[in-house]
Design a protein around this motif. Structure first.
Motif, PDB file in Angstrom:
ATOM      1  N   MET A 154       0.504  -1.180  -0.028  1.00 13.51           N
ATOM      2  CA  MET A 154      -0.052  -0.089   0.126  1.00 13.51           C
ATOM      3  C   MET A 154       0.753   1.048  -0.165  1.00 13.51           C
ATOM      4  O   MET A 154       2.064   1.632   0.712  1.00 13.51           O
ATOM      5  CB  MET A 154      -1.100   0.120   0.993  1.00 13.51           C
ATOM      6  CG  MET A 154      -1.914   1.507   1.310  1.00 13.51           C
ATOM      7  SD  MET A 154      -2.872   1.277   2.535  1.00 13.51           S
ATOM      8  CE  MET A 154      -3.916  -0.385   2.194  1.00 13.51           C
ATOM      9  N   ILE A 155       0.538   2.050  -1.047  1.00 12.28           N
ATOM     10  CA  ILE A 155       1.170   3.647  -0.830  1.00 12.28           C
ATOM     11  C   ILE A 155       0.622   4.721  -0.292  1.00 12.28           C
ATOM     12  O   ILE A 155      -0.761   4.842  -0.560  1.00 12.28           O
ATOM     13  CB  ILE A 155       1.585   3.271  -2.475  1.00 12.28           C
ATOM     14  CG1 ILE A 155       2.388   2.725  -3.566  1.00 12.28           C
ATOM     15  CG2 ILE A 155       2.622   5.093  -2.600  1.00 12.28           C
ATOM     16  CD1 ILE A 155       2.357   2.734  -4.708  1.00 12.28           C
ATOM     17  N   GLY A 156       1.023   5.436   0.162  1.00 10.16           N
ATOM     18  CA  GLY A 156       0.833   6.425   1.279  1.00 10.16           C
ATOM     19  C   GLY A 156       1.372   7.933   0.253  1.00 10.16           C
ATOM     20  O   GLY A 156       2.344   7.637   0.427  1.00 10.16           O
ATOM     21  N   ILE A 157       0.573   8.641   0.031  1.00 12.67           N
ATOM     22  CA  ILE A 157       0.311   9.338  -0.655  1.00 12.67           C
ATOM     23  C   ILE A 157       0.131  11.430  -0.216  1.00 12.67           C
ATOM     24  O   ILE A 157      -0.709  10.903  -0.013  1.00 12.67           O
ATOM     25  CB  ILE A 157      -0.144   9.903  -2.336  1.00 12.67           C
ATOM     26  CG1 ILE A 157       0.620   8.574  -2.753  1.00 12.67           C
ATOM     27  CG2 ILE A 157       0.785  10.905  -3.274  1.00 12.67           C
ATOM     28  CD1 ILE A 157      -0.488   8.209  -4.236  1.00 12.67           C
ATOM     29  N   PHE A 158       1.460  11.895  -0.549  1.00 10.06           N
ATOM     30  CA  PHE A 158       0.401  12.709   0.925  1.00 10.06           C
ATOM     31  C   PHE A 158       0.825  14.893   0.638  1.00 10.06           C
ATOM     32  O   PHE A 158       2.521  14.370  -0.605  1.00 10.06           O
ATOM     33  CB  PHE A 158       1.229  13.738   2.413  1.00 10.06           C
ATOM     34  CG  PHE A 158       2.585  13.705   2.594  1.00 10.06           C
ATOM     35  CD1 PHE A 158       2.866  14.988   3.027  1.00 10.06           C
ATOM     36  CD2 PHE A 158       3.399  12.521   2.652  1.00 10.06           C
ATOM     37  CE1 PHE A 158       3.792  15.258   3.252  1.00 10.06           C
ATOM     38  CE2 PHE A 158       4.171  12.784   3.062  1.00 10.06           C
ATOM     39  CZ  PHE A 158       5.072  14.087   3.314  1.00 10.06           C
ATOM     40  N   ASP A 159       0.200  15.856   0.691  1.00 11.00           N
ATOM     41  CA  ASP A 159       0.549  16.737  -0.398  1.00 11.00           C
ATOM     42  C   ASP A 159       0.333  17.826  -0.127  1.00 11.00           C
ATOM     43  O   ASP A 159      -0.353  17.454   1.953  1.00 11.00           O
ATOM     44  CB  ASP A 159       0.097  16.739  -1.537  1.00 11.00           C
ATOM     45  CG  ASP A 159      -0.175  17.937  -2.428  1.00 11.00           C
ATOM     46  OD1 ASP A 159       1.122  19.023  -2.332  1.00 11.00           O
ATOM     47  OD2 ASP A 159      -0.285  18.707  -3.092  1.00 11.00           O
ATOM     48  N   SER A 160       0.535  18.990   0.401  1.00 11.37           N
ATOM     49  CA  SER A 160      -0.965  20.231   1.056  1.00 11.37           C
ATOM     50  C   SER A 160      -1.680  20.504   0.501  1.00 11.37           C
ATOM     51  O   SER A 160      -2.408  20.960   1.701  1.00 11.37           O
ATOM     52  CB  SER A 160       0.007  21.301   0.783  1.00 11.37           C
ATOM     53  OG  SER A 160       0.310  21.995  -0.413  1.00 11.37           O
ATOM     54  N   VAL A 181      -2.720  -0.909  -7.246  1.00  6.86           N
ATOM     55  CA  VAL A 181      -1.568  -0.788  -6.463  1.00  6.86           C
ATOM     56  C   VAL A 181      -3.375   0.301  -5.676  1.00  6.86           C
ATOM     57  O   VAL A 181      -3.170   1.304  -5.479  1.00  6.86           O
ATOM     58  CB  VAL A 181      -0.486  -0.419  -6.362  1.00  6.86           C
ATOM     59  CG1 VAL A 181       0.374   0.297  -4.957  1.00  6.86           C
ATOM     60  CG2 VAL A 181       0.353  -1.538  -6.572  1.00  6.86           C
ATOM     61  N   PRO A 182      -3.392  -0.356  -4.418  1.00 12.11           N
ATOM     62  CA  PRO A 182      -4.048   0.670  -3.348  1.00 12.11           C
ATOM     63  C   PRO A 182      -2.726   2.258  -3.171  1.00 12.11           C
ATOM     64  O   PRO A 182      -2.335   1.212  -2.330  1.00 12.11           O
ATOM     65  CB  PRO A 182      -4.602  -0.281  -2.467  1.00 12.11           C
ATOM     66  CG  PRO A 182      -3.496  -1.265  -2.028  1.00 12.11           C
ATOM     67  CD  PRO A 182      -3.108  -1.410  -3.539  1.00 12.11           C
ATOM     68  N   ILE A 183      -3.811   2.769  -2.822  1.00 14.04           N
ATOM     69  CA  ILE A 183      -3.324   3.924  -2.263  1.00 14.04           C
ATOM     70  C   ILE A 183      -3.733   4.644  -0.777  1.00 14.04           C
ATOM     71  O   ILE A 183      -5.280   4.995  -1.583  1.00 14.04           O
ATOM     72  CB  ILE A 183      -3.146   5.308  -2.631  1.00 14.04           C
ATOM     73  CG1 ILE A 183      -4.275   5.532  -4.223  1.00 14.04           C
ATOM     74  CG2 ILE A 183      -2.312   4.731  -4.169  1.00 14.04           C
ATOM     75  CD1 ILE A 183      -4.723   7.299  -3.385  1.00 14.04           C
ATOM     76  N   VAL A 184      -3.077   5.579  -0.159  1.00 15.89           N
ATOM     77  CA  VAL A 184      -4.154   6.385   0.873  1.00 15.89           C
ATOM     78  C   VAL A 184      -3.435   7.054   0.562  1.00 15.89           C
ATOM     79  O   VAL A 184      -1.900   8.329   0.369  1.00 15.89           O
ATOM     80  CB  VAL A 184      -3.684   5.659   2.524  1.00 15.89           C
ATOM     81  CG1 VAL A 184      -4.218   7.054   3.336  1.00 15.89           C
ATOM     82  CG2 VAL A 184      -4.301   4.367   2.330  1.00 15.89           C
TER      83      VAL A 184
END
Length: 254
Positions: free
Chosen positions: A1-7, A25-28
């Motif tokens: 699982m991929i965690g993705i972040f931005d402002s 591929v699942p993402i959060v």
């Protein structure tokens, strides 16, 4: 699982590229909309915000993290790697630097981004590490984030502002322009039109997704999740525009 972040919403442009190559591929995703923009924040503040988000993504089961924010990549990526050695952390700055180095022919490239990203000189350093012969010209374009977040993408004022920002770079005869903020791909048509056909405009999302594809196996059966620190109608509209579909978005307090 991929965690993705931005402002904010810009990181969804990276999500879009990742899902094109890694649909299984699942993402959060976490957009820190309550505290954007990161581009005018101090190094300490950006690191603090980023750490809080990584802790949240870890609790969601993410073992791979993508920093889909150029400001956070510039000010916090290496620090986060030291703090979380158990995680695999990718950042858009490293991918962007590699992308422009591969594309440029005349060894003159431009980079636009937030004040934090440009003032850090991180792109100049990373591109020089890859190819010291490349000349890098940079320009801070802080208003672009606000224009995107307010969905002013098609307003005539936005084009006027873009012309003002890009005037200096046009005079440098660059053949490649890197969009050094994940919000900026939403303005790509305007930027490309101003720069002209001789300048290739690129973003880091595609290159980063290619790197992920080499290292992350697909995993079916888990739904993608989207979270924000402040949920607005603007965010929902832009998310739908970027991803091409409706997604469930939840507000959480870190």
């Amino acid at each position: 699982m991929i965690g993705i972040f931005d402002s904010g919403v810009g990181g969804l442009t990276v999500v879009k590229e990742i899902k094109l190559l890694l649909p299984e591929v699942p993402i959060v995703y976490f957009g820190d909309t309550a505290r954007l923009p990161y581009g005018n924040k101090s190094r300490e503040t950006v690191r603090s915000y980023s750490s809080e988000i990584v802790d949240f993504l870890k609790k969601k089961g993410c073992k791979t993290i993508v920093i889909a924010c150029n400001s956070a990549s510039a000010l916090a990526a290496d620090w986060l790697r030291e703090k979380y050695p158990e995680l695999k952390i990718y950042d858009v700055v490293s991918s962007g630097a590699e992308a422009v180095a591969e594309v440029t022919r005349n060894k003159k490239v431009g980079v636009i981004g937030t004040a934090a990203t440009i003032n850090s000189s991180v792109y100049k350093k990373k591109i020089a590490d890859i190819d010291p012969k490349i000349e890098v010209f940079t320009k801070a374009c802080p208003l672009f984030v606000h224009l995107v977040e307010e969905n002013w993408i098609r307003r005539p004022e936005t084009k006027k502002i873009a012309r003002t920002y890009l005037r200096e770079l046009k005079l440098k005869k660059i053949d490649t322009l890197l969009l050094g903020c994940t919000h900026y791909p939403l303005l790509e048509k305007i930027i490309s039109g101003i720069m002209g056909r001789r300048t290739r405009v690129i973003a880091s999302g595609k290159k980063l997704s290619q790197e992920l594809k080499k290292n992350i196996p697909g995993k079916k059966g888990i739904e993608d999740e989207y979270f924000v620190s402040d949920l607005t109608e603007h965010f929902e509209k832009l998310a739908r525009k970027i991803l091409g579909k409706n997604v469930k978005i939840e507000k959480v307090v870190l």
